[in-house]
Design an enzyme around this catalytic site. Structure first.
Site, PDB file in Angstrom:
ATOM      1  N   LYS A 146       0.692   4.507  -3.560  1.00 46.90           N
ATOM      2  CA  LYS A 146       1.810   5.300  -3.044  1.00 46.90           C
ATOM      3  C   LYS A 146       1.824   6.662  -3.737  1.00 46.90           C
ATOM      4  O   LYS A 146       2.597   6.929  -4.666  1.00 46.90           O
ATOM      5  CB  LYS A 146       3.134   4.553  -3.250  1.00 46.90           C
ATOM      6  CG  LYS A 146       4.276   5.047  -2.362  1.00 46.90           C
ATOM      7  CD  LYS A 146       5.454   4.087  -2.439  1.00 46.90           C
ATOM      8  CE  LYS A 146       6.658   4.590  -1.665  1.00 46.90           C
ATOM      9  NZ  LYS A 146       6.434   4.602  -0.205  1.00 46.90           N
ATOM     10  N   GLU A 178      -0.169   2.498  10.556  1.00 43.36           N
ATOM     11  CA  GLU A 178       1.262   2.420  10.261  1.00 43.36           C
ATOM     12  C   GLU A 178       1.924   3.700  10.723  1.00 43.36           C
ATOM     13  O   GLU A 178       1.286   4.564  11.315  1.00 43.36           O
ATOM     14  CB  GLU A 178       1.489   2.193   8.764  1.00 43.36           C
ATOM     15  CG  GLU A 178       0.838   3.229   7.877  1.00 43.36           C
ATOM     16  CD  GLU A 178       0.852   2.833   6.405  1.00 43.36           C
ATOM     17  OE1 GLU A 178       1.697   2.010   6.010  1.00 43.36           O
ATOM     18  OE2 GLU A 178       0.012   3.346   5.643  1.00 43.36           O
ATOM     19  N   LEU A 202      -0.079   1.061   3.425  1.00 43.07           N
ATOM     20  CA  LEU A 202       0.728   0.766   2.256  1.00 43.07           C
ATOM     21  C   LEU A 202       1.377  -0.598   2.450  1.00 43.07           C
ATOM     22  O   LEU A 202       1.978  -0.850   3.488  1.00 43.07           O
ATOM     23  CB  LEU A 202       1.810   1.831   2.072  1.00 43.07           C
ATOM     24  CG  LEU A 202       2.722   1.635   0.861  1.00 43.07           C
ATOM     25  CD1 LEU A 202       1.949   1.873  -0.434  1.00 43.07           C
ATOM     26  CD2 LEU A 202       3.912   2.574   0.933  1.00 43.07           C
TER      27      LEU A 202
END
Length: 283
Positions: A146, A178, A202
């Site tokens: 991240k 995503e 993620l």
């Protein structure tokens, strides 16, 4: 006045300063987490801190802090209640700009709070569905870290905004990954599907909770490859994030998802979320 945390001190936001040579500022050499606090309690705090440690290890930053107490105190100093905490750790700074870093650099640690709504107490009718576009995923190959290097995410969200919609879903080599700041789910014939977890997405804490709740409540769910055709043919499409929970997508690239309305399985999952959150806060 808003209070922030910076390198061991709780200070007023307008008094916070970092070096112009901080590597987070110069290179995006930093990682972060966004953690919701409801009624002063961290939601999925363990999972967020585990992911933070994964990100720190991934870019080889050592930062051993009592995160729980730091965040708890920061929330208290900002009035408690329902807040989103942003926590960022950069590699630190030196006296020059250089791609090479010293192993003994001291990390820069920053945290701040922003108010959020208690989405679990608002009810189904208050949740608005979103419209989305599909766009190329131009991010680096370690999306499981991240990182604060979010320029590709910013650009696709601006692309969505210019298209008059609220979300951007990203595609790489023919497969959906995503959203710009969320994970993706599709529903087909009562089965929930989400892209496989790997370095190209993620591992969202809310994504993992959705899979957990599905398993505990007899809702079939699978991690699979999802291409564009499968996305458009879905009975329902959802996106999820820590501060938004699970949100229905009603339109993609100008085409309605199924009948263009919030779906029944989304409603069930949202209710399961509501129950989980309320029980957690009581505990």
């Amino acid at each position: 006045m808003k209070t922030v945390y910076l390198n061991g001190e709780f200070i007023a936001a307008d008094q916070a300063r970092i070096s112009v040579f901080d590597r987070g500022f110069l290179f995006g050499d930093s990682v972060y987490e966004v953690i919701p606090f409801y009624q002063g309690q961290g939601f999925r705090l363990d999972e967020h801190l585990q992911r933070l440690e994964h990100s720190l290890r991934g870019i080889q930053i050592t930062a051993e802090y009592d995160w729980r107490n730091i965040l708890k105190r920061l929330v208290e100093l900002n009035g408690g209640g329902n807040l989103s905490v942003y926590l960022q750790i950069s590699r630190g700074s030196s006296d020059r700009r250089s791609h090479i870093y010293d192993a003994d650099m001291v990390p820069t640690v920053f945290a701040s709070c922003s108010p959020i709504n208690d989405i679990y107490d608002t009810g189904l009718d208050s949740v608005d569905g979103v419209r989305a576009i599909v766009t190329a995923d131009l991010r680096w190959g370690r999306c499981d870290i991240k990182s604060t290097g979010l320029l590709p995410n910013i650009l696709v969200m601006q692309q969505a905004r210019l298209a008059g919609v609220e979300e951007a879903l990203m595609i790489r080599e023919g497969l959906l990954t995503e959203g710009a700041s969320c994970n993706l789910f599709v529903v087909d014939k009562g089965v929930v599907y989400t892209p496989k977890r790997g370095s190209d997405i993620l591992g969202g804490t809310t994504r993992e909770l959705i899979l957990q709740l599905a398993d505990e409540n007899g809702i079939p769910a699978q991690e699979v490859d999802i291409d564009y055709e499968r996305l458009l043919a879905a009975d329902e499409v959802w996106v999820s994030s820590s501060t938004r929970a699970v949100v229905p997508v009603l339109e993609i690239d100008g085409q309605p998802v199924a009948d263009g309305k919030k779906g029944p399985l989304w409603a069930r999952m949202f209710e399961l979320f509501t129950c989980y959150q309320r029980n957690l806060m009581k505990g």
